[in-house]
Design a protein around this motif. Structure first.
Motif, PDB file in Angstrom:
ATOM      1  N   TYR A  69      38.401  30.628  39.214  1.00 43.50           N
ATOM      2  CA  TYR A  69      38.179  29.704  40.098  1.00 43.50           C
ATOM      3  C   TYR A  69      37.133  30.223  41.364  1.00 43.50           C
ATOM      4  N   TYR A  70      37.382  31.313  42.000  1.00 41.62           N
ATOM      5  CA  TYR A  70      36.644  31.631  43.023  1.00 41.62           C
ATOM      6  C   TYR A  70      35.854  33.094  42.522  1.00 41.62           C
ATOM      7  N   VAL A  81      30.376  41.172  40.561  1.00 38.37           N
ATOM      8  CA  VAL A  81      30.906  39.949  40.623  1.00 38.37           C
ATOM      9  C   VAL A  81      32.413  40.326  40.788  1.00 38.37           C
ATOM     10  N   ILE A  82      33.097  39.674  41.935  1.00 37.57           N
ATOM     11  CA  ILE A  82      34.779  39.748  41.879  1.00 37.57           C
ATOM     12  C   ILE A  82      35.130  38.333  41.595  1.00 37.57           C
ATOM     13  N   VAL A  83      36.207  38.144  40.768  1.00 40.96           N
ATOM     14  CA  VAL A  83      36.720  36.749  40.206  1.00 40.96           C
ATOM     15  C   VAL A  83      38.225  36.894  40.478  1.00 40.96           C
ATOM     16  N   SER A  84      38.622  35.489  41.144  1.00 40.13           N
ATOM     17  CA  SER A  84      40.122  35.360  41.541  1.00 40.13           C
ATOM     18  C   SER A  84      40.652  34.088  40.613  1.00 40.13           C
ATOM     19  N   ASN A  85      41.576  33.830  40.518  1.00 40.07           N
ATOM     20  CA  ASN A  85      42.342  32.714  39.982  1.00 40.07           C
ATOM     21  C   ASN A  85      43.468  32.370  40.645  1.00 40.07           C
ATOM     22  N   ASN A  86      43.760  32.346  41.991  1.00 40.73           N
ATOM     23  CA  ASN A  86      44.929  31.980  42.453  1.00 40.73           C
ATOM     24  C   ASN A  86      46.405  32.810  42.226  1.00 40.73           C
ATOM     25  N   THR A  87      46.068  33.936  41.565  1.00 38.84           N
ATOM     26  CA  THR A  87      47.177  34.628  41.441  1.00 38.84           C
ATOM     27  C   THR A  87      46.693  36.067  42.385  1.00 38.84           C
ATOM     28  N   ASN A  88      47.883  36.891  42.317  1.00 43.08           N
ATOM     29  CA  ASN A  88      47.440  38.233  43.225  1.00 43.08           C
ATOM     30  C   ASN A  88      46.796  39.273  42.408  1.00 43.08           C
TER      31      ASN A  88
END
Length: 579
Positions: free
Chosen positions: A89-90, A104-111
């Motif tokens: 997502y982000y 690149v750092i990637v997140s997906n609404n998890t911790n």
């Protein structure tokens, strides 16, 4: 209000297209089409052209890196699948391990968030994952504690703005959190111009977008301002070139009962007292969907211009037009020049400013959210007074196009500099003997900043430091010794080599002036210069070497040797680039 569908470009089809576009004599573009453009971009393979992070052409649990082909088109993305197979997502882009490449750092609404380390080849490598005590939502990267290392910021599911300090080796140390009135996308700026990174949070909804500015103190802590609701989608630019970040947007009311369209662009100028001054710019037509305009000096006159998407009427009817409003010295704007008109089945959307070609002209990317067409990249072909010195072919760094030698015959001394920064480019400064001679804020765009100036310096030896910074004020520095009013290359006081030309990190034309002097113990036998491992010139029984050497385009390694009659050698190495 309808907010951005994504920070990534929205693409609905795949095709190839080349469109010549010309405006008046003031601005001109050539456009190409590709499914792989996006709004997140950086130079991932150190070729002097920004590449795109996007999800087009990749599975739902993957993200892609589309590299520039150098001709305005982009190769299909190389896809990277997240270990937990969740959607990407982000993103946050920065050099987290200090090797000079974009990561690149990637997140997906998890911790859990994931770190992918970059390389000069443009490939990414999963370094590992990090687990936060709360859900990791939207991301940003900036040096918020002024230690020269890029930090990670994220909106947590606990509704705090969290800072994780970068350690410079790809790891992080958890830092302070600041309560947020409401989370959302995180944008980096310096809205009060104090040289400390600030963060803008924006969270959209049908009732309008909630904004909140977090003013940094330079240690990683933030003071939260009161939030406000606005029917505007804003982007961050320094529109008036005063060294403070501004907000530029277009009003738009989204409602299931009928949308509201406006024929204005809105600017909130940042002030030193942490307030904003509102100004309205009248447009010829109404906005299309409230996507924010973009700003850059598109015609090389030193004044930022605005690009905006407008509809043909005030009811959202296509075709939409992509327009340029040239800025005037008094802060007003000229009437729109239409850069592109879409077909009747196409709704145009987000605009990004980037460096897609190896020059100093800002290019533009326009995405669409409906129809059967692709994103368009507009190459800036305008003839204007753009910065003279190309920034480095790399994610970060400083290049000098003038001076190119450590010896100049007379004053004033011309400086011409291009720089690449981790965050959006802000400024270049020149310091001489500990005194700031000047800075240049104008002309910066995307990750790049520039300086072209002449300074009056007295004859003699001076210590020169060139500094470059983005909006988080993460400083890059390059220091060298400059001799003014001399025609000789001085020998060092102890055995060794003093290289006078080319100056390290400089950009020079071919043939390159190779100029150095040396000192030995005993008697000088010879001096040599080797370029890229090949001996190119030798002098005998002299402690000075001066010659012109023809080389091709690219970065070259110059190694100077001096030897005495007993066979002992001393050397010095510099790198210089030929465009």
């Amino acid at each position: 209000m309808l907010r951005h569908i994504s920070r990534l470009a929205v693409v609905l089809t795949s095709m190839a297209l080349a469109i010549p576009v010309a405006l008046s004599q003031a601005v001109s573009f050539t456009a190409t089409s590709s499914p792989y453009f996006g709004s997140l971009h950086a130079d991932f393979n150190s070729d002097g052209r920004e590449d795109f992070i996007n999800s087009t052409g990749c599975a739902n649990s993957s993200f892609g890196l589309a590299l520039s082909r150098g001709d305005g088109t982009y190769a299909p993305p190389v896809c990277y699948t997240l270990p937990n197979r969740a959607p990407a997502y982000y993103f946050a882009i920065g050099d987290f391990n200090g090797d000079g490449n974009a990561d690149v750092i990637v997140s997906n609404n998890t911790n859990t968030f994931y770190e992918y380390l970059g390389s000069r080849s443009g490939t990414l490598r999963l370094r590992g994952s990090f687990v936060a005590p709360t859900g990791v939502m939207t991301l940003a990267a900036a040096d918020v504690n002024h230690d020269g290392k890029i930090d990670l910021l994220f909106w947590g599911a606990d509704n705090n703005l969290w800072v994780w300090f970068g350690n410079g080796d790809g790891t992080f140390t958890a830092g302070p959190g600041t309560p947020m009135g409401g989370g959302g996308s995180l944008l980096v700026g310096d809205f009060d111009g104090d040289g400390k990174a600030d963060i803008l949070s924006e969270n959209g909804g049908e009732g309008g977008t909630t904004y909140q500015v977090f003013y940094g103190d330079g240690t990683g802590h933030f003071q939260a301002s009161a939030g406000w609701v606005d029917d505007v989608g804003y982007a961050v630019y320094d529109l008036n070139g005063d060294g403070r970040s501004d907000l530029v947007g277009q009003p738009f009311d989204f409602s299931t009962n009928g949308n509201g369209y406006y024929n204005t662009a809105r600017v909130l100028y940042g002030n030193a007292n942490r307030t904003f001054t509102k100004s309205e710019i009248t447009l010829a037509n109404c906005d299309a969907w409230g996507f924010p305009p973009a700003a850059a000096d598109l015609n090389g006159d030193g004044i930022n211009d605005i690009t905006a998407v407008e509809a043909t009427d005030c009811q959202g009817t296509a075709p939409d037009t992509f327009n340029v409003l040239l800025g005037n010295p008094d802060g007003s704007y000229q009437q729109e020049q239409t850069t592109y008109t879409g077909p009747s089945n196409e709704t145009l959307a987000g605009i990004s400013v980037l460096r897609a070609h190896r020059d100093t002209k800002p290019d533009l990317v326009l995405s669409n959210v409906s129809g059967d067409r692709l994103n368009l990249l507009f190459r800036n072909t305008t003839i204007g007074n753009f910065p003279a010195c190309n920034p480095p072919n790399g994610y970060t760094g400083i290049t000098l196009c003038a001076p190119t030698a450590t010896v100049v015959g007379s004053s004033p001394v011309q400086f011409s500099i291009g720089a690449a920064n981790q965050t959006s480019g802000r400024k270049v400064e020149v310091w001489v003997d500990g005194k700031r001679m000047g800075e240049q804020l104008k002309g910066a765009f995307s990750h790049y900043s520039f300086l072209d100036a002449a300074y009056q310096l007295s004859n003699g030896s001076h210590i020169v430091t060139v500094r470059s910074a983005g909006w988080d004020n993460l400083l890059q520095k390059f220091t060298f010794l400059l001799m003014v009013g001399s025609t000789t290359c001085a020998s060092p006081s102890s055995p060794g080599v003093n290289v006078c030309s080319p100056l390290k990190q400089s950009t020079v034309d071919s043939p390159v002036l190779a100029w150095a002097s040396g000192t030995v113990t005993g008697t000088v036998a010879r001096m040599e210069v080797w370029v890229d491992g090949v001996k190119r010139h030798t002098t005998y029984m002299k402690n000075t070497l001066k010659t012109n050497i023809s080389v091709g385009s690219g970065t070259h390694k110059f190694v100077y040797y001096i030897a005495n009659t007993e066979g002992y050698k001393w050397n010095q190495t510099v790198y210089a680039t030929v465009p």
